[in-house]
Design a protein around this motif. Structure first.
Motif, mmCIF file in Angstrom:
data_model
loop_
_atom_site.group_PDB
_atom_site.id
_atom_site.type_symbol
_atom_site.label_atom_id
_atom_site.label_comp_id
_atom_site.label_asym_id
_atom_site.label_seq_id
_atom_site.Cartn_x
_atom_site.Cartn_y
_atom_site.Cartn_z
ATOM 1 N N GLU A 120 22.492 -23.035 -44.086
ATOM 2 C CA GLU A 120 23.424 -22.768 -45.175
ATOM 3 C C GLU A 120 24.289 -23.979 -45.496
ATOM 4 O O GLU A 120 24.843 -24.100 -46.593
ATOM 5 C CB GLU A 120 24.320 -21.565 -44.854
ATOM 6 C CG GLU A 120 25.148 -21.707 -43.590
ATOM 7 C CD GLU A 120 24.485 -21.050 -42.393
ATOM 8 O OE1 GLU A 120 25.191 -20.392 -41.628
ATOM 9 O OE2 GLU A 120 23.272 -21.221 -42.233
ATOM 10 N N ARG A 135 21.714 -16.457 -49.797
ATOM 11 C CA ARG A 135 21.030 -15.199 -49.499
ATOM 12 C C ARG A 135 19.545 -15.419 -49.311
ATOM 13 O O ARG A 135 18.944 -14.868 -48.388
ATOM 14 C CB ARG A 135 21.293 -14.203 -50.630
ATOM 15 C CG ARG A 135 20.503 -12.899 -50.552
ATOM 16 C CD ARG A 135 20.779 -12.141 -49.266
ATOM 17 N NE ARG A 135 22.174 -11.807 -49.117
ATOM 18 C CZ ARG A 135 22.670 -11.184 -48.049
ATOM 19 N NH1 ARG A 135 21.871 -10.883 -47.037
ATOM 20 N NH2 ARG A 135 23.953 -10.902 -47.982
ATOM 21 N N MET A 138 18.954 -17.058 -45.940
ATOM 22 C CA MET A 138 19.099 -16.083 -44.851
ATOM 23 C C MET A 138 17.838 -15.228 -44.712
ATOM 24 O O MET A 138 17.330 -15.020 -43.601
ATOM 25 C CB MET A 138 20.313 -15.194 -45.109
ATOM 26 C CG MET A 138 21.645 -15.899 -44.996
ATOM 27 S SD MET A 138 23.040 -14.939 -45.639
ATOM 28 C CE MET A 138 23.037 -13.534 -44.534
ATOM 29 N N ASN A 139 17.330 -14.750 -45.839
ATOM 30 C CA ASN A 139 16.136 -13.899 -45.802
ATOM 31 C C ASN A 139 14.911 -14.677 -45.326
ATOM 32 O O ASN A 139 14.064 -14.142 -44.601
ATOM 33 C CB ASN A 139 15.876 -13.303 -47.184
ATOM 34 C CG ASN A 139 16.902 -12.246 -47.566
ATOM 35 O OD1 ASN A 139 17.527 -11.642 -46.694
ATOM 36 N ND2 ASN A 139 17.093 -12.034 -48.854
ATOM 37 N N LYS A 142 15.189 -15.292 -41.531
ATOM 38 C CA LYS A 142 14.931 -14.020 -40.843
ATOM 39 C C LYS A 142 13.443 -13.717 -40.795
ATOM 40 O O LYS A 142 12.910 -13.295 -39.756
ATOM 41 C CB LYS A 142 15.681 -12.897 -41.560
ATOM 42 C CG LYS A 142 15.480 -11.523 -40.943
ATOM 43 C CD LYS A 142 16.247 -10.468 -41.749
ATOM 44 C CE LYS A 142 15.991 -9.070 -41.201
ATOM 45 N NZ LYS A 142 16.724 -8.040 -41.989
ATOM 46 N N TYR A 165 22.447 -12.850 -40.315
ATOM 47 C CA TYR A 165 21.237 -12.840 -41.144
ATOM 48 C C TYR A 165 20.457 -11.542 -40.986
ATOM 49 O O TYR A 165 19.581 -11.228 -41.788
ATOM 50 C CB TYR A 165 20.306 -13.983 -40.761
ATOM 51 C CG TYR A 165 20.765 -15.380 -41.111
ATOM 52 C CD1 TYR A 165 21.950 -15.608 -41.807
ATOM 53 C CD2 TYR A 165 20.003 -16.477 -40.744
ATOM 54 C CE1 TYR A 165 22.358 -16.893 -42.106
ATOM 55 C CE2 TYR A 165 20.409 -17.767 -41.050
ATOM 56 C CZ TYR A 165 21.585 -17.973 -41.723
ATOM 57 O OH TYR A 165 21.981 -19.245 -42.026
#
Length: 381
Positions: A120, A135, A138-139, A142, A165
């Motif tokens: 980030e 966002r 993060m996805n 993950k 996350y």
């Protein structure tokens, strides 16, 4: 135990991931384990050098220095499968992570992953910050690391980031170790330091602040330069900025605007062998970065006997202890007060250096390798 380490970045590149993987390889090998490394080459062809497999790659242009590969049916992958590692340990989230997953699936072996980078803080470099939102990042992270058996982070900050996350895998905190012996001072070292002082133009009575690391926007070096501008008239200080990176021209422009050319010295990139010499030139290590997952340069500075003045960051809580081995600051006034306090402690300078060195013993390579080895053994049947 047979251990496969995978990483998108390796020697001759120089960064925290390369240092971590190199140190882990050396320490595990010393302990009798058979270790091999799978990485990407900086050329258009694949080759093997000792225990390191380099897969052909290309400039991915996603962010500066990023490499990509289409080499997924490479003969070296088959050779690794025939070698049959007991565990695979990935260190980056992209190309070689895919290889690690493939090898893990083929051999039905455990897969652990170290999360080194807080992405980030680096979104401005990915497609120049135009396509990847926080966002989405993060996805993506993950999804990429969601299938491993266990994740390693160097600090609670990085662990907390992954939990935020939505990553629900076991996460262990194991700080990356460094070779503390590199920063020991001998007579030959002192001679080289004196020669370097003369070369750079440092006088005996100069007080030297140093930043050493990647010159990127996320390191917030502008803040340090602006703070130094308010200090140099009160104190006889100079600042060394050691390293290279995409934000160098911006910093040089700022230094010119502030007429600090005589007080701020840019050295450019230096070889790893010279890094301990540059730390030895300085009185204080300074940084305003809040993008660290651990802060390896903070540890190197402390191992060199340098107190650290840094912007408050959860990643270095417990590492920097105010008044003991440095200070964490939250604003300009606290920065100036910290620098003045440390430079005025002339009588306690030697004691401060000893405290700084002693505070990083827990980051030795031996402790690091022991912790990683125990984690492996939990998974290898």
């Amino acid at each position: 135990m047979k251990v496969l380490l995978t990483t998108d970045t390796f020697s001759p590149s120089i960064n925290g991931v390369v240092i971590s993987v190199t140190n882990l390889y050396k320490e595990l090998t010393k302990r009798g384990h058979e270790v091999r490394i799978l990485t990407l080459s900086n050329t258009g062809y694949s080759y093997k050098e000792g225990d390191v497999y380099y897969l052909r790659s290309f400039n991915a242009r996603i962010y500066p220095g990023a490499r990509g590969t289409l080499s997924y049916k490479n003969r070296f992958i088959n050779e690794i499968i025939e070698w049959s590692p007991d565990i695979v340990h990935s260190h980056t989230e992209f190309c070689t992570l895919i290889h690690a997953k493939y090898i893990r699936k083929r051999l039905r072996i455990p897969h652990v992953h170290t999360y080194h980078t807080m992405y980030e803080d680096y979104l401005c470099y990915i497609f120049k910050g135009k396509l990847m939102s926080r966002r989405r990042a993060m996805n993506l992270i993950k999804k990429l690391i969601g299938s491993v058996d266990e994740i390693i982070t160097p600090t609670q900050k990085a662990r907390g980031s992954l939990i935020a996350y939505g990553v629900d895998k076991p996460i262990s905190i194991i700080p990356t170790g460094i070779d503390l012996s590199r920063f020991a001072i001998g007579q030959q070292h002192i001679k080289k330091v004196n020669e370097l002082k003369e070369k750079i133009g440092i006088k005996e009575d100069d007080k030297i602040l140093i930043f050493l690391g990647r010159i990127g926007k996320e390191k917030n070096i502008d803040e340090i330069i602006i703070n130094v501008n308010e200090l140099y008239k009160e104190l006889n200080i100079k600042m060394l900025i050691v390293g290279g990176g995409p934000y160098m021209d911006n910093l040089k422009k700022l230094v010119g605007e502030l007429s600090l050319e005589k007080n701020i010295i840019f050295t450019g990139m230096v070889s790893p062998d010279e890094v301990p010499l540059y730390y030895s030139l300085a009185n204080i290590f300074v940084t305003a970065s809040t993008s660290e997952t651990q802060g390896l340069t903070y540890i190197e500075a402390l191992a060199s006997g340098l107190p650290v003045v840094c912007r408050y960051d959860e990643a270095v809580e417990g590492l920097i202890v105010n008044g003991f081995n440095g200070y964490m600051y939250r604003n300009k006034d606290e920065f100036k007060k910290s620098i003045k306090s440390l430079l005025n402690q002339n009588d306690d300078a030697q004691e401060l250096r000893i405290k700084a060195k002693n505070s990083v013993e827990r980051f030795s390579l031996n402790v690091f390798a022991s912790d990683i080895e125990r984690l492996y053994l939990r998974h290898v049947r």
